[in-house]
Write a protein that holds these residues in place. Structure first.
Motif, PDB file in Angstrom:
ATOM      1  N   ASP A 258      52.073  42.838  52.631  1.00  0.00           N
ATOM      2  CA  ASP A 258      53.148  43.653  53.207  1.00  0.00           C
ATOM      3  C   ASP A 258      54.512  43.081  52.856  1.00  0.00           C
ATOM      4  N   GLN A 259      54.618  41.758  52.890  1.00  0.00           N
ATOM      5  CA  GLN A 259      55.892  41.124  52.550  1.00  0.00           C
ATOM      6  C   GLN A 259      56.266  41.397  51.097  1.00  0.00           C
ATOM      7  N   GLY A 260      55.245  41.485  50.241  1.00  0.00           N
ATOM      8  CA  GLY A 260      55.507  41.769  48.829  1.00  0.00           C
ATOM      9  C   GLY A 260      55.615  43.238  48.513  1.00  0.00           C
ATOM     10  N   GLY A 261      55.549  44.104  49.559  1.00  0.00           N
ATOM     11  CA  GLY A 261      55.698  45.530  49.358  1.00  0.00           C
ATOM     12  C   GLY A 261      54.442  46.219  48.881  1.00  0.00           C
ATOM     13  N   GLN A 262      53.269  45.585  49.118  1.00  0.00           N
ATOM     14  CA  GLN A 262      52.000  46.167  48.694  1.00  0.00           C
ATOM     15  C   GLN A 262      51.120  46.436  49.909  1.00  0.00           C
ATOM     16  N   SER A 263      50.353  47.489  49.869  1.00  0.00           N
ATOM     17  CA  SER A 263      49.419  47.785  50.951  1.00  0.00           C
ATOM     18  C   SER A 263      47.987  47.447  50.580  1.00  0.00           C
ATOM     19  N   LEU A 264      47.686  47.404  49.276  1.00  0.00           N
ATOM     20  CA  LEU A 264      46.344  47.107  48.813  1.00  0.00           C
ATOM     21  C   LEU A 264      46.384  45.987  47.782  1.00  0.00           C
ATOM     22  N   ARG A 276      41.286  32.818  26.467  1.00  0.00           N
ATOM     23  CA  ARG A 276      40.483  32.776  27.679  1.00  0.00           C
ATOM     24  C   ARG A 276      41.260  33.392  28.834  1.00  0.00           C
ATOM     25  N   THR A 277      40.505  33.936  29.795  1.00  0.00           N
ATOM     26  CA  THR A 277      41.095  34.495  31.006  1.00  0.00           C
ATOM     27  C   THR A 277      40.297  34.023  32.209  1.00  0.00           C
ATOM     28  N   ILE A 278      40.917  34.095  33.387  1.00  0.00           N
ATOM     29  CA  ILE A 278      40.229  33.821  34.635  1.00  0.00           C
ATOM     30  C   ILE A 278      40.391  35.049  35.528  1.00  0.00           C
ATOM     31  N   HIS A 279      39.289  35.499  36.109  1.00  0.00           N
ATOM     32  CA  HIS A 279      39.316  36.725  36.907  1.00  0.00           C
ATOM     33  C   HIS A 279      39.794  36.422  38.322  1.00  0.00           C
ATOM     34  N   VAL A 280      40.780  37.197  38.774  1.00  0.00           N
ATOM     35  CA  VAL A 280      41.300  37.098  40.145  1.00  0.00           C
ATOM     36  C   VAL A 280      40.944  38.408  40.837  1.00  0.00           C
ATOM     37  N   SER A 281      40.004  38.346  41.771  1.00  0.00           N
ATOM     38  CA  SER A 281      39.489  39.582  42.375  1.00  0.00           C
ATOM     39  C   SER A 281      40.417  40.146  43.443  1.00  0.00           C
ATOM     40  N   ARG A 282      41.194  39.272  44.111  1.00  0.00           N
ATOM     41  CA  ARG A 282      42.105  39.731  45.157  1.00  0.00           C
ATOM     42  C   ARG A 282      43.463  39.067  44.970  1.00  0.00           C
ATOM     43  N   SER A 283      44.493  39.887  44.756  1.00  0.00           N
ATOM     44  CA  SER A 283      45.816  39.313  44.487  1.00  0.00           C
ATOM     45  C   SER A 283      46.902  40.338  44.732  1.00  0.00           C
ATOM     46  N   ASP A 284      48.117  39.839  44.795  1.00  0.00           N
ATOM     47  CA  ASP A 284      49.313  40.673  44.829  1.00  0.00           C
ATOM     48  C   ASP A 284      49.816  40.819  43.396  1.00  0.00           C
ATOM     49  N   PRO A 285      49.988  42.040  42.892  1.00  0.00           N
ATOM     50  CA  PRO A 285      50.392  42.205  41.492  1.00  0.00           C
ATOM     51  C   PRO A 285      51.742  41.584  41.161  1.00  0.00           C
ATOM     52  N   HIS A 286      52.561  41.321  42.188  1.00  0.00           N
ATOM     53  CA  HIS A 286      53.872  40.709  41.946  1.00  0.00           C
ATOM     54  C   HIS A 286      53.804  39.183  41.919  1.00  0.00           C
ATOM     55  N   GLY A 287      52.611  38.610  42.119  1.00  0.00           N
ATOM     56  CA  GLY A 287      52.467  37.166  41.994  1.00  0.00           C
ATOM     57  C   GLY A 287      52.768  36.385  43.248  1.00  0.00           C
ATOM     58  N   TYR A 307      43.561  26.098  36.471  1.00  0.00           N
ATOM     59  CA  TYR A 307      44.257  25.941  37.756  1.00  0.00           C
ATOM     60  C   TYR A 307      45.777  25.971  37.582  1.00  0.00           C
ATOM     61  N   ARG A 308      46.239  25.454  36.439  1.00  0.00           N
ATOM     62  CA  ARG A 308      47.683  25.472  36.191  1.00  0.00           C
ATOM     63  C   ARG A 308      48.171  26.905  36.000  1.00  0.00           C
ATOM     64  N   SER A 309      47.360  27.745  35.375  1.00  0.00           N
ATOM     65  CA  SER A 309      47.735  29.151  35.201  1.00  0.00           C
ATOM     66  C   SER A 309      47.863  29.846  36.548  1.00  0.00           C
ATOM     67  N   ILE A 310      46.955  29.529  37.477  1.00  0.00           N
ATOM     68  CA  ILE A 310      47.033  30.099  38.824  1.00  0.00           C
ATOM     69  C   ILE A 310      48.300  29.618  39.519  1.00  0.00           C
ATOM     70  N   ALA A 311      48.586  28.330  39.423  1.00  0.00           N
ATOM     71  CA  ALA A 311      49.764  27.765  40.088  1.00  0.00           C
ATOM     72  C   ALA A 311      51.062  28.332  39.522  1.00  0.00           C
ATOM     73  N   GLN A 312      51.074  28.625  38.236  1.00  0.00           N
ATOM     74  CA  GLN A 312      52.285  29.160  37.616  1.00  0.00           C
ATOM     75  C   GLN A 312      52.500  30.629  37.937  1.00  0.00           C
ATOM     76  N   HIS A 313      51.427  31.353  38.260  1.00  0.00           N
ATOM     77  CA  HIS A 313      51.528  32.797  38.470  1.00  0.00           C
ATOM     78  C   HIS A 313      51.703  33.174  39.936  1.00  0.00           C
ATOM     79  N   LEU A 442      58.118  30.235  50.972  1.00  0.00           N
ATOM     80  CA  LEU A 442      58.408  31.643  51.212  1.00  0.00           C
ATOM     81  C   LEU A 442      59.907  31.936  51.222  1.00  0.00           C
ATOM     82  N   GLU A 443      60.728  30.939  51.507  1.00  0.00           N
ATOM     83  CA  GLU A 443      62.186  31.136  51.443  1.00  0.00           C
ATOM     84  C   GLU A 443      62.645  31.459  50.035  1.00  0.00           C
ATOM     85  N   ASN A 444      61.891  30.957  49.052  1.00  0.00           N
ATOM     86  CA  ASN A 444      62.274  31.169  47.654  1.00  0.00           C
ATOM     87  C   ASN A 444      61.750  32.480  47.085  1.00  0.00           C
ATOM     88  N   GLU A 445      60.993  33.250  47.889  1.00  0.00           N
ATOM     89  CA  GLU A 445      60.446  34.517  47.406  1.00  0.00           C
ATOM     90  C   GLU A 445      61.382  35.671  47.714  1.00  0.00           C
TER      91      GLU A 445
END
Length: 445
Positions: A258-264, A276-287, A307-313, A442-445
């Motif tokens: 909700d904070q990111g403006g998404q409902s789903l 290579r890719t890593i599958h993220v099954s549940r996420s906010d498209p805005h990162g 893990y670094r790719s997850i942390a960066q995104h 969260l202050e930086n988002e």
């Protein structure tokens, strides 16, 4: 040192390539900070790195640095194989054809037949790095892999000779690095290089300031805050089951959506690199937030790059169903520790939920309880420790011999380092699950 290690150390001193004294550069000594977790080592290095007036500098986790080194070595070997064939010897310049040699070229030919250290891919990688940076800052300097241990002396002899300065932090003093590791004698010349080119300074404090910071349960105006662990480190209560912790994760996840403006939530394939890719099954498209099960992250063959790719995104990472981790399950434990390190480096906020423990096992109440410095869960009848392990068998012959408990000496060296990493991971996880850390993220988002 054992007799075999002393002999190997003396032999390796003769094997380290010498560099022309004309090429030597007078440079300041670096610094090797070591001490207990949470004593401010990384903070001091970060302050130094931010303010040092040098353009060609690099701050990196040591494990990530060694991955980059091995990648470069592999690429150079592939290039040599493609351009020079399998008969090319990395330590010598190819001899010229006898038909092209005159008597006046005899001396030049002899010179060309002498060992050329910079034909070796390890030295060539070191030369690449030396041209890219003059200051290397390493966080969490530790050696657990025999492949790393065997090349460090050669790699850093060239780096130091070319004027690169190293500043590093570690939980262990240099003399304890790679303790009990297979073929440790080949690693010992690096310790001499390290202490020659770096000032070794211990942090005397044993206070974990992360723990003090997050357990301060009052805000600036003195108002009592809710306990941090009830929000971002979720443990099942005696009258709850695992679904209740999942409900808590779901509630926080939906609030962040909700904070990111998404409902789903959405699923995505996150690019990692090397096709290579890593599958993220549940996420906010805005990162803003993503949600993983522990087994999806640490039960799979993933590493620091993933893990670094997850942390960066993503800014917030939810990890549910985290079990107690012992030295017996060292693969999962090591992956989780690597995940924690990468999320900490990426300044991510973490929501962590645990699975219920059995009635015979001590309950989990904080991140420190996740890591068990032994081979069995606490309060079980069978105990299995590191005592009685024959660490030296076969080492003189370069053989990774299985011990009576089925573990190899090389594995035990990694497990020894893992027990130290437990403390660091629990301290960092405590901070990343704290209200103060979440507020800052969260202050930086």
């Amino acid at each position: 040192l054992s007799k075999n290690e002393q002999q190997q150390k003396q032999q390796n001193k003769m094997d380290v390539p010498e560099h022309n004294t004309k090429d030597r550069i007078l440079v300041p000594r670096g610094l090797f900070l070591h001490g207990s977790v949470g004593t401010g080592k990384s903070m001091l290095m970060d302050v130094f790195y931010e303010h040092v007036p040098i353009e060609k500098k690099r701050r990196v986790h040591f494990h990530s640095f060694m991955q980059d080194v091995h990648k470069r070595i592999h690429e150079l070997k592939q290039y040599d194989l493609k351009t020079r064939g399998r008969s090319f010897h990395v330590d010598y310049v190819p001899k010229p054809s006898s038909s092209t040699i005159s008597s006046s070229d005899e001396k030049k030919r002899d010179d060309q037949q002498q060992p050329q250290p910079y034909q070796n891919p390890i030295d060539r990688v070191a030369l690449q790095l030396a041209t890219e940076v003059t200051l290397l800052c390493f966080d969490e300097f530790q050696v657990t892999d025999v492949a790393d241990a065997l090349i460090l002396s050669q790699l850093f002899s060239t780096l130091f000779a070319k004027g690169t300065v190293m500043v590093a932090t570690s939980n262990r003093p240099p003399c304890d690095l790679y303790e009990g590791g297979i073929n440790r004698g080949y690693f010992l010349p690096f310790l001499d290089l390290l202490q020659q080119h770096c000032i070794v300074h211990p942090i005397q404090s044993s206070t974990d300031y992360r723990q003090l910071f997050v357990h301060d349960n009052h805000d600036d105006e003195g108002r009592n805050k809710d306990q941090w662990k009830n929000h971002f480190f979720v443990v099942p209560k005696e009258d709850q089951d695992v679904d209740d912790t999942a409900t808590t994760c779901q509630t926080v996840f939906e609030q962040l959506l909700d904070q990111g403006g998404q409902s789903l939530s959405t699923s995505m394939d996150l690019q990692v690199g090397f096709n290579r890719t890593i599958h993220v099954s549940r996420s906010d498209p805005h990162g803003l937030v993503c949600w993983f099960d522990f087994q999806d992250l640490c039960g799979q063959e993933l590493g620091s790059l993933d893990y670094r790719s997850i942390a960066q995104h993503f800014s917030v990472v939810i990890v549910e169903n985290v079990p107690m981790l012992t030295l017996k399950d060292h693969d999962q434990a090591r992956r989780f520790i690597t995940l924690v390190d990468e999320l900490y480096e990426g300044k991510c906020a973490v929501l962590c939920s645990t699975i219920p423990t059995s009635p015979t096992t001590l309950p989990i109440s904080n991140p420190e309880d996740l890591f068990v410095n032994g081979y069995e869960l606490p309060n079980t009848t069978k105990k299995d420790t590191l005592s009685g392990i024959e660490l030296k068998v076969g080492e003189a012959f370069g053989i990774d011999v299985a011990q009576s408990n089925g573990k190899t000496a090389g594995e035990l060296a990694s497990v020894r380092e893992l027990s130290f990493a437990f403390k660091r991971a629990s301290s960092r996880l405590t901070e990343m699950c704290s209200r103060q850390w979440w507020d800052k993220v969260l202050e930086n988002e």
